[in-house]
Scaffold this active site. Structure first.
Site, PDB file in Angstrom:
ATOM      1  N   LYS A   1       0.816  -1.216   0.000  1.00 25.64           N
ATOM      2  CA  LYS A   1       0.000   0.000   0.000  1.00 25.64           C
ATOM      3  C   LYS A   1       0.849   1.265   0.000  1.00 25.64           C
ATOM      4  O   LYS A   1       0.394   2.326  -0.409  1.00 25.64           O
ATOM      5  CB  LYS A   1      -1.000  -0.047   1.133  1.00 25.64           C
ATOM      6  CG  LYS A   1      -1.996  -1.183   0.870  1.00 25.64           C
ATOM      7  CD  LYS A   1      -3.205  -1.156   1.728  1.00 25.64           C
ATOM      8  CE  LYS A   1      -4.197  -2.235   1.320  1.00 25.64           C
ATOM      9  NZ  LYS A   1      -3.636  -3.614   1.433  1.00 25.64           N
TER      10      LYS A   1
HETATM   11  C1  LIG Z   1      -4.376  -4.641   0.908  1.00 27.68           C
HETATM   12  C2  LIG Z   1      -3.597  -5.878   0.767  1.00 27.68           C
HETATM   13  C3  LIG Z   1      -3.962  -6.867  -0.139  1.00 27.68           C
HETATM   14  C4  LIG Z   1      -5.228  -6.771  -0.972  1.00 27.68           C
HETATM   15  O1  LIG Z   1      -5.130  -5.756  -1.946  1.00 27.68           O
HETATM   16  P1  LIG Z   1      -6.466  -5.148  -2.607  1.00 27.68           P
HETATM   17  O2  LIG Z   1      -6.012  -4.053  -3.460  1.00 27.68           O
HETATM   18  O3  LIG Z   1      -7.320  -4.696  -1.452  1.00 27.68           O
HETATM   19  O4  LIG Z   1      -7.104  -6.276  -3.343  1.00 27.68           O
HETATM   20  C5  LIG Z   1      -3.156  -7.971  -0.272  1.00 27.68           C
HETATM   21  N1  LIG Z   1      -2.044  -8.119   0.491  1.00 27.68           N
HETATM   22  C6  LIG Z   1      -1.675  -7.189   1.390  1.00 27.68           C
HETATM   23  C7  LIG Z   1      -0.452  -7.419   2.206  1.00 27.68           C
HETATM   24  C8  LIG Z   1      -2.419  -6.036   1.550  1.00 27.68           C
HETATM   25  O5  LIG Z   1      -2.042  -5.130   2.441  1.00 27.68           O
END
Ligand SMILES: *Cc1c(COP(=O)(O)O)cnc(C)c1O
Length: 496
Positions: free
Chosen positions: A113
């Site tokens: 993120k």
């Molecule tokens: C947020 C997240 C996901 C999922 O991603 P999306 O964009 O919500 O589908 C997968 N793995 C990790 C470690 C995350 O933080």
């Protein structure tokens, strides 16, 4: 260059500039902003393959954010992708046996993120300036774990912004919780709610849609925006790393120019995989988009039956950032496969809101052939971590392992051996306990930081700064509340 404007997935009217859509976050009708038409890459892969991450990110962002000047975009990119990342490559590719793991966890909070949340605050404050906004921007975020810390890290002490993060009490890992509640910055506020992620997210949506509150806020010099993955300011920066991974494979001679690759994405809210879909749509030679779910396999069922049904038990897994029953960003895909039909999308979303279920038409299903939905059970996820570690010495986090397991299943079932990029979404240090238990049950009883030291030793990986920082950090946030009280908590924090 073609100007790209944005509209809601739920109505036919309105055409916002990118900066306006970024500022608003969510459309007034509750829909998500989508580009009215999709741009196309205007440089060849050959040219892109010679670029740094930052240069390539500019080539992608400029196509979507057409009302930003070159200087504005380059400035945002430079502030986001700098030495806060622990590698100059920003998003390196690691070949682990056959497939390549696109490591998206080299930012300040060691999860993917950061790729979007390091740039979003700069896109937002730039958008505010461009639109003559004088209010402070208040970010509200519901998080199932990683978003919270990544948003806090992105916005902490960014002038003209405040941020409130809600997380489900007991629904995030101890390390994730510690990372959030130790967050510095006078403009940050962290709250545990007594409910699950979906309830937190619904609470945030309700606050956003409260028109009375918006007026009160405006009087006091505040306005809301969203840092959740529904903001187009988060989605588009994620498109860049898929293009980058292709360019990188090309520059290293791993693929021929134009050769198609597959992409596997561990999915929760559907933002990351939607970015891969956009990367494909703008001209990156991607064949299959493989959507990997954990035991909360709503999306697996959706891709295999055409029915989205959130009425099921909510399962807490070892990949908590994927423990989601309503994947918000899927709405954008629904809109696109309905032929950019806002009315059809609105009808389906109304069904989802009232009954928890919707069914797409056969025609819409035919537009999903690029997608493959698969899932990994808890046991398979743990086994995959162990097996890959034993075979290669490479240690994955639980989310990445869900994707790796799904990759192995997909290849075994189809024999499709195209070059594959697996989105590797978190450092194993973020989920140390689950990772170490998967490798050997003898680790079950260890203290968090003992396990962290042991992970560093057996994996021969340096402990990331993000972890070292919280070893002895002071707890700065300890607010807990019921979901009904979320709005009051926000008002208190803002002093209104
Ligand atoms: C947020 C997240 C996901 C999922 O991603 P999306 O964009 O919500 O589908 C997968 N793995 C990790 C470690 C995350 O933080």
């Amino acid at each position: 260059m073609k100007e790209i404007l944005y509209k809601s997935t739920r109505s036919e009217d309105g055409a916002l500039k990118a900066s306006e859509a970024i500022l608003k976050g969510l459309a007034d009708d509750g829909g998500l902003f989508v580009p009215i038409e999709l741009p196309e890459l205007d440089k060849s892969m050959e040219e892109l393959s010679k670029m740094s991450y930052q240069e390539l990110a500019y080539e992608v962002l400029k196509l979507f954010y057409t009302d930003f000047t070159e200087e504005e975009l380059k400035n945002c990119i430079a502030k986001a992708y700098d030495e806060k990342f622990d590698t100059e490559e920003i998003a390196p590719l690691a070949q682990v046996k056959d497939p390549y793991h696109l490591e998206l966890f080299h930012g300040p909070t060691i999860a993917f993120k950061d790729m979007a949340l390091q740039i979003l605050p700069h896109l937002l404050t730039t958008s505010a300036k461009k639109n003559g906004v004088e209010n402070d921007i208040v970010i509200l975020t519901a998080t199932s774990g990683d978003t919270g810390k990544a948003a806090l890290a992105g916005f902490a002490n960014v002038e003209g912004t405040k941020i409130v993060v809600f997380y489900p009490d007991g629904g995030v890992s101890p390390i994730q919780e510690k990372q959030m509640i130790t967050q510095k910055g006078d403009n940050t506020h962290v709250v545990a709610i007594k409910g699950n992620f979906d309830e937190a997210q619904t609470g945030v949506k309700n606050i956003f849609n409260n028109k009375e509150l918006a007026k009160e806020m405006d009087k006091s010099g505040f306005q809301f925006s969203s840092a959740n993955s529904i903001n187009i300011g988060r989605l588009i920066p994620q498109v860049a790393y898929y293009v980058y991974s292709y360019a990188k494979l090309l520059s290293e001679g791993k693929i021929e120019d134009g050769e198609k690759i597959n992409v596997v994405v561990p999915t929760g809210n559907f933002g990351n995989i939607l970015a891969a879909y956009y990367a494909k749509s703008i001209g990156t030679p991607i064949d299959k988009l493989v959507c990997a779910s954990n035991e909360n396999k709503v999306l697996y069922d959706f891709f295999n039956t055409g029915e989205y049904d959130k009425n099921r038990e909510f399962i807490l897994t070892t990949s908590p950032s994927m423990d989601i029953l309503i994947s918000s960003n899927l709405e954008r895909l629904i809109y696109h496969i309905a032929g950019d039909d806002a009315n059809k999308n609105k009808e389906l979303m109304a069904n989802l809101a009232s009954t928890g279920v919707y069914n797409i038409t056969d025609d819409m299903r035919t537009k999903l052939t690029d997608f493959v939905g698969k899932f990994a059970s808890e046991e398979e996820t743990a086994q995959t971590i162990k097996k890959i570690y034993e075979d290669t010495g490479y240690i994955m986090d639980t989310h990445t392992s869900v994707a790796r397991c799904v990759y192995e299943k997909y290849v075994a079932e189809t024999g499709d051996n195209k070059t594959t990029v697996i989105a590797s979404t978190a450092s194993p240090f973020k989920f140390t306990r689950a990772v170490m238990n998967a490798i050997d049950p003898k680790y079950q009883s260890g203290e968090d930081f003992e396990l962290i030291d042991e992970l560093s030793r057996i994996g021969n990986i340096k402990i990331p700064n993000a972890i070292e920082e919280i070893r002895n950090a002071e707890i700065r946030h300890n607010t807990k509340c019921e979901t009904e009280d979320m709005e009051n908590i926000v008002k208190d924090f803002l002093g209104i």
